[in-house]
Design an enzyme around this catalytic site. Sequence first.
Site, short mmCIF file in Angstrom:
data_model
loop_
_atom_site.label_atom_id
_atom_site.label_comp_id
_atom_site.label_asym_id
_atom_site.label_seq_id
_atom_site.Cartn_x
_atom_site.Cartn_y
_atom_site.Cartn_z
N ARG A 57 0.85 -1.19 0.00
CA ARG A 57 0.00 0.00 0.00
C ARG A 57 0.88 1.23 0.00
O ARG A 57 1.76 1.38 0.85
CB ARG A 57 -0.89 -0.01 1.24
CG ARG A 57 -1.65 1.29 1.50
CD ARG A 57 -2.47 1.17 2.78
NE ARG A 57 -3.12 2.40 3.17
CZ ARG A 57 -2.85 3.08 4.29
NH1 ARG A 57 -1.91 2.64 5.12
NH2 ARG A 57 -3.50 4.19 4.58
N THR A 76 -6.73 -1.50 9.96
CA THR A 76 -6.59 -0.61 11.12
C THR A 76 -6.28 -1.34 12.41
O THR A 76 -7.09 -2.13 12.91
CB THR A 76 -7.83 0.29 11.33
OG1 THR A 76 -8.27 0.84 10.09
CG2 THR A 76 -7.49 1.42 12.29
N ARG A 127 -9.19 17.96 9.36
CA ARG A 127 -8.24 18.04 10.47
C ARG A 127 -8.20 19.45 11.06
O ARG A 127 -8.59 20.42 10.39
CB ARG A 127 -6.83 17.69 9.98
CG ARG A 127 -6.70 16.34 9.30
CD ARG A 127 -5.31 16.16 8.72
NE ARG A 127 -5.18 14.96 7.92
CZ ARG A 127 -4.92 13.76 8.41
NH1 ARG A 127 -4.74 13.61 9.70
NH2 ARG A 127 -4.84 12.70 7.62
N LYS A 161 -13.14 2.75 0.72
CA LYS A 161 -12.84 2.65 2.15
C LYS A 161 -14.09 3.04 2.94
O LYS A 161 -14.53 4.19 2.87
CB LYS A 161 -11.66 3.55 2.50
CG LYS A 161 -10.36 3.13 1.83
CD LYS A 161 -9.27 4.16 1.99
CE LYS A 161 -8.84 4.32 3.44
NZ LYS A 161 -7.71 5.30 3.55
#
Length: 478
Positions: A33, A276, A74, A218
């Site tokens: 990845r 994760t 963020r 995702k």
Amino acid sequence: MNRSTKIVATLGPSSNDVATLERLLQAGVNMVRLNFSHGTAQDHLDRAALVREIAKKMNRPIAIMVDLQGPKIRVGKFEKNKIELKNGAKFVLDAECTLGNQNTVGLDYKELPNDVEPGVILLLDDGKVKLQVDRVEGQKVFTTVLVGGTLSNNKGINRQGGGLTAPALTGKDMEDIKVAAKLHADYVAVSFPKSSADMYMARTLLKAAGSKALLIAKIERTEAIANLDDILTATDGIMVARGDLAVEVGDAAVPALQKRMIKAARRLNKLTITATQMMESMISSPVPTRAEVSDVANAVLDGTDAVMLSAETASGQYPVETVESMARVCVEAEKSQDYAVCNAALLEGEYSRIDQTISMAALFASNHLNVKVIAALTQSGSSALWMSRVISGVPIYALTPEAETYNRLALFRDVEPVMLSHDNTDRESLLVRAEVEMLKRGIVQPGDMIAFTFGDVVGMGGGTNCLKIVKAGETKVR
């Protein structure tokens, strides 16, 4: 082939050099990845070229996945890089602030003031800090700290229950898709999709860039759960991205959602990656925790195609040991897999395509005869994909002349890719060559039964219409 479940490793500072990459591939990595949230385009181009070079030298099929950054939801930066927030304190999120302090911080995600109202709960840094919105004034979101703690630069923001309007594909992502095409990515993962429209846009951009990469959605937003079936129709696979998803829906809901998502994807012939914190402790420990071992094993038993490592291999101290540990856990979990459901699953299915029906017939026959392996002669990999959706216990070898298909197949559970050039259109000669190749590699021994699936016309994608069961070493050219 002694492991059905595939392993995805994220590349980073701990896994950039040739020696470590070779050891990772030897340890069992099937796909790498490239995380486009970090590094430059040239960094990723160089890494991809190095992976291809090493894989070629090792004669291994290795898939490459580009993981797009997605929207930067963020906070901004602080004057002193971090602050400590106490319960009950007042704190302001200000889209116009350039450098934060103890009382306020800026926003990379400038649309936040438009996406919240009084009473909304905001979860920062994967839920470690919890804020409640008191009011919104212009570009400022005034909050009360419900759960305090350390807050540092550029930590993520989630809205509890979902509802942020950020689009899945940013301008950066659109440029990065061109980079993905340039490095010949086998898969492209789209971060934070909310509906099939996000996936259709990504596919359109990929095609425009000249890429044939498969798409991975995702699943990490509340909206994506509500629209799961819609997203599945528009993608080639999903990633159960448990980090952001757990923050939005609550960590207790994730295990059941993981099972539901994997089951839904397999039912619709889609690929699945579970990700994760699978072996998070191995970032700094040479051995996993018992809970991590159970987590990986449960994902295998759920039927996931692949389990993914993130920081463990990108920046951890023990990247190779982590892959070795994960591989061992996968193998042990697969030993307890229940194959009794295979025939029921095959009988209950509805198949409208000839090639899919032949694929299912091969599985059914293999479970009633003492077939050692299934050998799918395939251009696109579709027949191997369909067979891999049913956990049968029979190894599937996908023999293909296409380099793109060869690498892409590395992610499919239960499937081992084999390069076999089609230098002629003589079907019988091709079958003999396939047999010889499998005998040479030790995949089968003389007398073992092989179930071949193939097409009347050699080299035509989607043309599988034949099933032939033979004993190795006995096929003759007519």
